[in-house]
Design an enzyme around this catalytic site. Structure first.
Site, mmCIF file in Angstrom:
data_model
loop_
_atom_site.group_PDB
_atom_site.id
_atom_site.type_symbol
_atom_site.label_atom_id
_atom_site.label_comp_id
_atom_site.label_asym_id
_atom_site.label_seq_id
_atom_site.Cartn_x
_atom_site.Cartn_y
_atom_site.Cartn_z
ATOM 1 N N HIS A 122 0.820 -1.216 0.000
ATOM 2 C CA HIS A 122 0.000 0.000 0.000
ATOM 3 C C HIS A 122 0.852 1.265 0.000
ATOM 4 O O HIS A 122 1.905 1.343 0.627
ATOM 5 C CB HIS A 122 -0.921 0.007 1.224
ATOM 6 N N ASP A 123 0.382 2.244 -0.774
ATOM 7 C CA ASP A 123 0.957 3.591 -0.809
ATOM 8 C C ASP A 123 2.360 3.651 -1.402
ATOM 9 O O ASP A 123 3.053 4.664 -1.252
ATOM 10 C CB ASP A 123 0.962 4.219 0.593
ATOM 11 N N GLY A 140 5.090 -1.059 2.737
ATOM 12 C CA GLY A 140 4.277 0.115 2.480
ATOM 13 C C GLY A 140 5.085 1.395 2.376
ATOM 14 O O GLY A 140 6.145 1.539 2.978
#
Length: 272
Positions: A122-123, A140
């Site tokens: 994520h991200d 992440g």
């Protein structure tokens, strides 16, 4: 849109937006709030969840999962995306997770190659022309600059930045930021020279490569502290795009950059 002539038809949510001349293989799953650009090929048994934004002329191979929810306990179901840029290839069993409220997206740039079993958490933000070899794992919030290459089994800690045109040797554990234009290897991860071969392939002139090598000799090879090395570089070398990119990267690096040069068999790392 084309689907393979088979009883094993894909599932495509009626709200998904599918471009022209898109091919979707059997057993593929296309969720709602998905956008797939023109000319993209989706192989058999690919899963594309809500929030995926797939560019034009991409190729996504069997078993890949795009826009799965983040593996992050702070995620509360917020509406986020996972973006794949035009002309990017995603090989077998790659996973690209959606973003969280931190950045609202995970992004893979144009013309990238994500080899089998790579994971983009994520991200993460990947630039254009990035290559992640087999089994690369990005935690992440990792950022990877344009043209960076990570060889197989590289693992990158969360919030790490990897500079453009860099090269990280297979099996490396990346716990500190990796500046642009360098090769990184060994354990703990250390400067292993300028990525001169990659730069030549991308039409960097010899004078420019020499300039980059001189910057990193001052920074990593001559034994100065980082702060003193930065002062010398700013005082002794004329401003250029490459010099300024290196300085800006290092000045903003928190928790700091990877280790400097360690003598290995008496060889300078900038000697090809």
């Amino acid at each position: 849109m084309n689907t393979n002539n088979s009883n094993a038809v894909p599932y495509i949510h009626p709200e998904a937006k599918i471009g022209k001349e898109v091919t979707i293989g059997p057993f593929a799953y296309i969720d709602k709030d998905v956008e797939i650009g023109d000319g993209t090929w989706i192989g058999p048994s690919v899963t594309i969840f809500e929030g995926a934004r797939i560019g034009k002329n991409c190729r996504i191979f069997p078993g890949a999962v795009i826009a799965g929810i983040p593996q992050d306990l702070k995620f509360k179901g917020e509406k986020t995306t996972a973006e794949i840029g035009d002309n990017t290839t995603v090989r077998e069993y790659v996973t690209v997770n959606r973003g969280t409220s931190y950045a609202n997206t995970t992004k893979v740039g144009k013309n990238c190659l994500l080899m089998a079993y790579a994971h983009v958490a994520h991200d993460c933000i990947l630039g254009d022309n990035v290559i992640l070899a087999n089994n690369v794992n990005l935690a992440g919030h990792v950022q990877v600059g344009d043209y960076a290459i990570l060889e197989g089994l590289v693992a990158v800690q969360q919030f790490i930045h990897i500079g453009k045109h860099s090269f990280i040797a297979g099996g490396s554990l990346v716990r500190k930021h990796v500046p642009p234009f360098v090769k990184a290897a060994r354990e703990p991860l250390s400067y292993a020279g300028v990525n001169s071969i990659g730069l030549r392939r991308r039409q960097f002139k010899t004078e420019k490569i020499n300039e980059i090598q001189e910057i990193y000799r001052i920074l990593f090879v001559k034994g100065y502290s980082t702060s003193h090395a930065l002062e010398i570089i700013e005082d002794s070398l004329e401003p250029t795009d490459e010099r300024d990119a290196i300085l800006d990267f290092i000045k903003s690096a928190d928790p700091g950059i990877m280790r400097g040069f360690q003598q290995l068999n008496g060889k300078n790392p900038d000697e090809d």
